[in-house]
Design a protein around this motif. Structure first.
Motif, PDB file in Angstrom:
ATOM      1  N   PRO A 132       0.839  -1.195   0.000  1.00  0.00           N
ATOM      2  CA  PRO A 132       0.000   0.000   0.000  1.00  0.00           C
ATOM      3  C   PRO A 132       0.881   1.255   0.000  1.00  0.00           C
ATOM      4  O   PRO A 132       1.842   1.331   0.778  1.00  0.00           O
ATOM      5  CB  PRO A 132      -0.795  -0.118   1.312  1.00  0.00           C
ATOM      6  N   PHE A 133       0.578   2.207  -0.879  1.00  0.00           N
ATOM      7  CA  PHE A 133       1.373   3.439  -1.026  1.00  0.00           C
ATOM      8  C   PHE A 133       0.783   4.530  -0.133  1.00  0.00           C
ATOM      9  O   PHE A 133      -0.074   5.311  -0.562  1.00  0.00           O
ATOM     10  CB  PHE A 133       1.346   3.893  -2.490  1.00  0.00           C
ATOM     11  N   VAL A 134       1.245   4.598   1.090  1.00  0.00           N
ATOM     12  CA  VAL A 134       0.601   5.499   2.063  1.00  0.00           C
ATOM     13  C   VAL A 134       0.822   6.987   1.733  1.00  0.00           C
ATOM     14  O   VAL A 134      -0.093   7.795   1.840  1.00  0.00           O
ATOM     15  CB  VAL A 134       1.042   5.175   3.512  1.00  0.00           C
ATOM     16  N   GLY A 135       2.035   7.334   1.320  1.00  0.00           N
ATOM     17  CA  GLY A 135       2.336   8.747   1.051  1.00  0.00           C
ATOM     18  C   GLY A 135       1.517   9.299  -0.102  1.00  0.00           C
ATOM     19  O   GLY A 135       1.001  10.416  -0.031  1.00  0.00           O
ATOM     20  N   GLY A 141      -5.107  13.712   0.055  1.00  0.00           N
ATOM     21  CA  GLY A 141      -6.030  14.021   1.149  1.00  0.00           C
ATOM     22  C   GLY A 141      -6.670  12.810   1.794  1.00  0.00           C
ATOM     23  O   GLY A 141      -7.559  12.949   2.631  1.00  0.00           O
ATOM     24  N   ASN A 142      -6.239  11.593   1.424  1.00  0.00           N
ATOM     25  CA  ASN A 142      -6.726  10.380   2.103  1.00  0.00           C
ATOM     26  C   ASN A 142      -5.792  10.040   3.256  1.00  0.00           C
ATOM     27  O   ASN A 142      -4.772  10.695   3.436  1.00  0.00           O
ATOM     28  CB  ASN A 142      -6.776   9.204   1.126  1.00  0.00           C
ATOM     29  N   ASP A 143      -6.138   8.977   3.990  1.00  0.00           N
ATOM     30  CA  ASP A 143      -5.314   8.590   5.128  1.00  0.00           C
ATOM     31  C   ASP A 143      -4.639   7.251   4.813  1.00  0.00           C
ATOM     32  O   ASP A 143      -5.252   6.189   4.939  1.00  0.00           O
ATOM     33  CB  ASP A 143      -6.198   8.487   6.383  1.00  0.00           C
ATOM     34  N   GLY A 144      -3.373   7.325   4.381  1.00  0.00           N
ATOM     35  CA  GLY A 144      -2.640   6.131   3.972  1.00  0.00           C
ATOM     36  C   GLY A 144      -2.524   5.095   5.074  1.00  0.00           C
ATOM     37  O   GLY A 144      -2.703   3.894   4.830  1.00  0.00           O
ATOM     38  N   MET A 145      -2.243   5.539   6.284  1.00  0.00           N
ATOM     39  CA  MET A 145      -2.044   4.573   7.370  1.00  0.00           C
ATOM     40  C   MET A 145      -3.348   3.899   7.770  1.00  0.00           C
ATOM     41  O   MET A 145      -3.348   2.771   8.255  1.00  0.00           O
ATOM     42  CB  MET A 145      -1.381   5.244   8.590  1.00  0.00           C
ATOM     43  N   ALA A 167       4.573   1.219   1.960  1.00  0.00           N
ATOM     44  CA  ALA A 167       5.423   1.845   0.931  1.00  0.00           C
ATOM     45  C   ALA A 167       5.010   3.294   0.700  1.00  0.00           C
ATOM     46  O   ALA A 167       3.990   3.742   1.222  1.00  0.00           O
ATOM     47  CB  ALA A 167       5.312   1.058  -0.369  1.00  0.00           C
ATOM     48  N   SER A 168       5.824   3.987  -0.093  1.00  0.00           N
ATOM     49  CA  SER A 168       5.612   5.426  -0.339  1.00  0.00           C
ATOM     50  C   SER A 168       5.667   6.176   0.994  1.00  0.00           C
ATOM     51  O   SER A 168       4.821   7.023   1.279  1.00  0.00           O
ATOM     52  CB  SER A 168       4.272   5.635  -1.064  1.00  0.00           C
ATOM     53  N   VAL A 169       6.668   5.817   1.780  1.00  0.00           N
ATOM     54  CA  VAL A 169       6.858   6.411   3.113  1.00  0.00           C
ATOM     55  C   VAL A 169       7.466   7.809   2.958  1.00  0.00           C
ATOM     56  O   VAL A 169       8.441   7.987   2.234  1.00  0.00           O
ATOM     57  CB  VAL A 169       7.761   5.483   3.964  1.00  0.00           C
ATOM     58  N   ARG A 170       6.855   8.778   3.631  1.00  0.00           N
ATOM     59  CA  ARG A 170       7.289  10.168   3.462  1.00  0.00           C
ATOM     60  C   ARG A 170       8.041  10.742   4.665  1.00  0.00           C
ATOM     61  O   ARG A 170       8.714  11.743   4.555  1.00  0.00           O
ATOM     62  CB  ARG A 170       6.076  11.069   3.210  1.00  0.00           C
ATOM     63  N   HIS A 171       7.802  10.165   5.852  1.00  0.00           N
ATOM     64  CA  HIS A 171       8.392  10.732   7.075  1.00  0.00           C
ATOM     65  C   HIS A 171       8.467   9.665   8.180  1.00  0.00           C
ATOM     66  O   HIS A 171       7.790   8.629   8.091  1.00  0.00           O
ATOM     67  CB  HIS A 171       7.596  11.962   7.551  1.00  0.00           C
ATOM     68  N   VAL A 175       6.753   5.466   9.681  1.00  0.00           N
ATOM     69  CA  VAL A 175       7.491   4.264  10.115  1.00  0.00           C
ATOM     70  C   VAL A 175       7.015   3.842  11.508  1.00  0.00           C
ATOM     71  O   VAL A 175       6.720   2.668  11.757  1.00  0.00           O
ATOM     72  CB  VAL A 175       9.015   4.518  10.109  1.00  0.00           C
ATOM     73  N   LYS A 176       6.896   4.829  12.404  1.00  0.00           N
ATOM     74  CA  LYS A 176       6.452   4.517  13.774  1.00  0.00           C
ATOM     75  C   LYS A 176       5.036   3.940  13.753  1.00  0.00           C
ATOM     76  O   LYS A 176       4.753   2.930  14.408  1.00  0.00           O
ATOM     77  CB  LYS A 176       6.504   5.781  14.651  1.00  0.00           C
ATOM     78  N   GLU A 177       4.163   4.562  13.007  1.00  0.00           N
ATOM     79  CA  GLU A 177       2.775   4.084  12.953  1.00  0.00           C
ATOM     80  C   GLU A 177       2.699   2.679  12.351  1.00  0.00           C
ATOM     81  O   GLU A 177       1.916   1.848  12.816  1.00  0.00           O
ATOM     82  CB  GLU A 177       1.907   5.059  12.146  1.00  0.00           C
ATOM     83  N   ALA A 178       3.527   2.425  11.345  1.00  0.00           N
ATOM     84  CA  ALA A 178       3.555   1.084  10.737  1.00  0.00           C
ATOM     85  C   ALA A 178       3.937   0.045  11.792  1.00  0.00           C
ATOM     86  O   ALA A 178       3.319  -1.023  11.893  1.00  0.00           O
ATOM     87  CB  ALA A 178       4.538   1.058   9.575  1.00  0.00           C
TER      88      ALA A 178
END
Ligand code: G3P
Length: 218
Positions: A132-135, A141-145, A167-171, A175-178
């Motif tokens: 899943p491409f969260v970033g 405007g969606n919520d990737g996590m 995937a598509s991690v921006r910050h 990582v912490k939320e994952a």
């Protein structure tokens, strides 16, 4: 949680591999194109070098859009090294390719996943990983996590063995939320990996210890 590096840059991979921090690598056509331009190497040579640097799974993506093309490319990529995982886009033909490759014992990573239903289809097709491409979801405007949470629940509900690669991690918060959600893997750009080390109190602490030490040794 495992950490994969989302890059084809050989320097970045070499540097991270030295610290033994990386469990695998994910690439995509854009990342490969960047490294081809930077080094002048062919993609096969880049992948060969990556497999020599990292022990874990290395995702390499097919370019073809049709079933036969994807399967042919998958076999060519797999011939480079046994640890290569075939990245397949989330399409109807893509899922047929996943099914065929699964039957031949070839691991796949279904990419460009933006909904829970897409992840469900990928798991049913027999994907080893879904990405899943969260970033990119956050960008519109969606919520990737939130999507990652949904996928984890669905896979748990039905005991799917497909692993979730955030995937598509921006910050660093991604990582912490994952990790808090129990995602199997986060694949992160080198820039974000570096940010994971940082805390201003760590920097201040090092400086204070240094100053106190120097003060006592004047
Ligand atoms: O490799 C897939 C994914 O991580 C791409 O990320 O930053 O291009 O949205 P990004």
């Amino acid at each position: 949680m495992k950490i994969f590096l989302d890059t084809a840059n050989l320097e970045e991979i070499k540097n991270s591999a030295e610290a033994n921090l990386i469990d695998g690598i994910t690439t995509n056509p854009s990342l490969m194109a960047r490294e081809i331009k930077r080094t002048g190497l062919e993609s096969t040579d880049i992948l060969k070098q990556i497999t020599a640097l990292v022990n874990g799974p290395i995702s390499a993506e097919v370019i073809s859009k049709d079933l036969e093309g994807m399967v042919r490319e998958a076999k060519e990529l797999k011939a480079i090294a046994p640890q290569i995982v075939i990245k397949i886009p989330m399409t109807f033909d893509g899922m047929k390719a996943v099914r065929r490759l699964r039957a031949e014992g070839i691991d796949t990573n279904v990419t460009l996943v933006f909904s829970a239903n897409q992840a469900l289809l990928a798991a049913k097709a027999g994907a080893t990983y879904v990405s899943p491409f969260v970033g990119r979801l956050d960008d519109i405007g969606n919520d990737g996590m939130n999507l990652v949470g949904e996928i984890l629940t669905i896979f748990e509900n039905y005991n799917y063995k497909t692993k979730v690669i955030v995937a598509s991690v921006r910050h660093p918060k991604h990582v912490k939320e994952a990790a808090l959600m129990g995602a199997d893997i986060a694949t992160i750009p080198y820039k974000i990996l570096n940010k994971l080390f940082n805390h201003c109190l760590t920097d201040q602490g090092i400086e204070r210890f240094d100053n106190d030490w120097k003060d006592a040794h004047k």
